[in-house]
Design a protein around this motif. Structure first.
Motif, mmCIF file in Angstrom:
data_model
loop_
_atom_site.group_PDB
_atom_site.id
_atom_site.type_symbol
_atom_site.label_atom_id
_atom_site.label_comp_id
_atom_site.label_asym_id
_atom_site.label_seq_id
_atom_site.Cartn_x
_atom_site.Cartn_y
_atom_site.Cartn_z
ATOM 1 N N ASN A 57 0.031 -1.688 4.171
ATOM 2 C CA ASN A 57 1.192 -2.438 3.706
ATOM 3 C C ASN A 57 2.480 -1.846 4.254
ATOM 4 O OD1 ASN A 57 3.449 -2.576 1.372
ATOM 5 N ND2 ASN A 57 2.304 -4.485 1.487
ATOM 6 N N ALA A 58 2.572 -0.521 4.271
ATOM 7 C CA ALA A 58 3.776 0.145 4.789
ATOM 8 C C ALA A 58 3.962 -0.150 6.272
ATOM 9 C CB ALA A 58 3.691 1.651 4.547
ATOM 10 N N LYS A 59 2.874 -0.109 7.034
ATOM 11 C CA LYS A 59 2.970 -0.393 8.472
ATOM 12 C C LYS A 59 3.381 -1.837 8.718
ATOM 13 C CE LYS A 59 -0.235 3.212 9.731
ATOM 14 N NZ LYS A 59 -1.603 3.552 10.082
ATOM 15 N N LEU A 60 2.850 -2.758 7.927
ATOM 16 C CA LEU A 60 3.221 -4.165 8.057
ATOM 17 C C LEU A 60 4.694 -4.367 7.703
ATOM 18 C CD1 LEU A 60 2.487 -7.137 8.489
ATOM 19 C CD2 LEU A 60 1.654 -7.185 6.139
ATOM 20 N N THR A 61 5.131 -3.753 6.630
ATOM 21 C CA THR A 61 6.527 -3.869 6.209
ATOM 22 C C THR A 61 7.461 -3.247 7.238
ATOM 23 O OG1 THR A 61 5.813 -3.798 3.914
ATOM 24 C CG2 THR A 61 8.132 -3.361 4.325
ATOM 25 N N ARG B 42 1.306 -0.823 -8.016
ATOM 26 C CA ARG B 42 0.474 -1.988 -7.688
ATOM 27 C C ARG B 42 -0.037 -1.905 -6.255
ATOM 28 N NH1 ARG B 42 4.313 -6.575 -9.874
ATOM 29 N NH2 ARG B 42 4.666 -5.638 -11.886
ATOM 30 N N ILE B 43 0.830 -1.534 -5.332
ATOM 31 C CA ILE B 43 0.419 -1.436 -3.931
ATOM 32 C C ILE B 43 -0.638 -0.340 -3.771
ATOM 33 C CG2 ILE B 43 1.184 -0.821 -1.597
ATOM 34 C CD1 ILE B 43 2.033 -3.627 -2.516
ATOM 35 N N PHE B 44 -0.436 0.827 -4.395
ATOM 36 C CA PHE B 44 -1.408 1.904 -4.297
ATOM 37 C C PHE B 44 -2.752 1.497 -4.884
ATOM 38 C CE2 PHE B 44 2.443 4.868 -4.355
ATOM 39 C CZ PHE B 44 2.448 5.001 -2.980
ATOM 40 N N SER B 45 -2.734 0.680 -5.940
ATOM 41 C CA SER B 45 -3.992 0.277 -6.583
ATOM 42 C C SER B 45 -4.826 -0.647 -5.705
ATOM 43 C CB SER B 45 -3.719 -0.386 -7.934
ATOM 44 O OG SER B 45 -3.210 -1.704 -7.762
ATOM 45 N N THR B 46 -4.234 -1.257 -4.679
ATOM 46 C CA THR B 46 -4.996 -2.133 -3.788
ATOM 47 C C THR B 46 -5.841 -1.343 -2.808
ATOM 48 O OG1 THR B 46 -3.303 -2.260 -2.048
ATOM 49 C CG2 THR B 46 -3.154 -3.872 -3.834
#
Length: 76
Positions: A35-39, A25-29
């Motif tokens: 997202n990884a940097k934010l996390t 799902r994350i890759f499809s965005t």
């Protein structure tokens, strides 16, 4: 455990490398890196307020890829 026993065990490392449903799902965005940097920022600082720059970058990516329309997301 003997060498023979360990050879018969499933390779968990190989299974962990496979993307799960969340990863897909994350890759499809189109914003997986953002997202990884934010996390990672949140993990390090334990305070979302300290990650405003990362959040803005993620939001810009989200909008660039039209994910608001795809997910029916509204700006707060």
């Amino acid at each position: 455990m003997s060498k023979e026993d360990s050879a018969n065990q499933p390779n968990n490392a190989a299974q962990d490398d496979e993307p799960d449903e969340w990863d897909k799902r994350i890759f499809s965005t189109g914003c997986a890196d953002e997202n990884a940097k934010l996390t990672d920022c949140y993990f390090e600082k334990k305070d979302w307020r300290a990650c405003k720059k990362e959040m803005e970058i993620f939001r810009a990516c989200w909008k660039k890829h039209n994910n608001d329309e795809r997910t029916s997301t509204k700006d707060a």
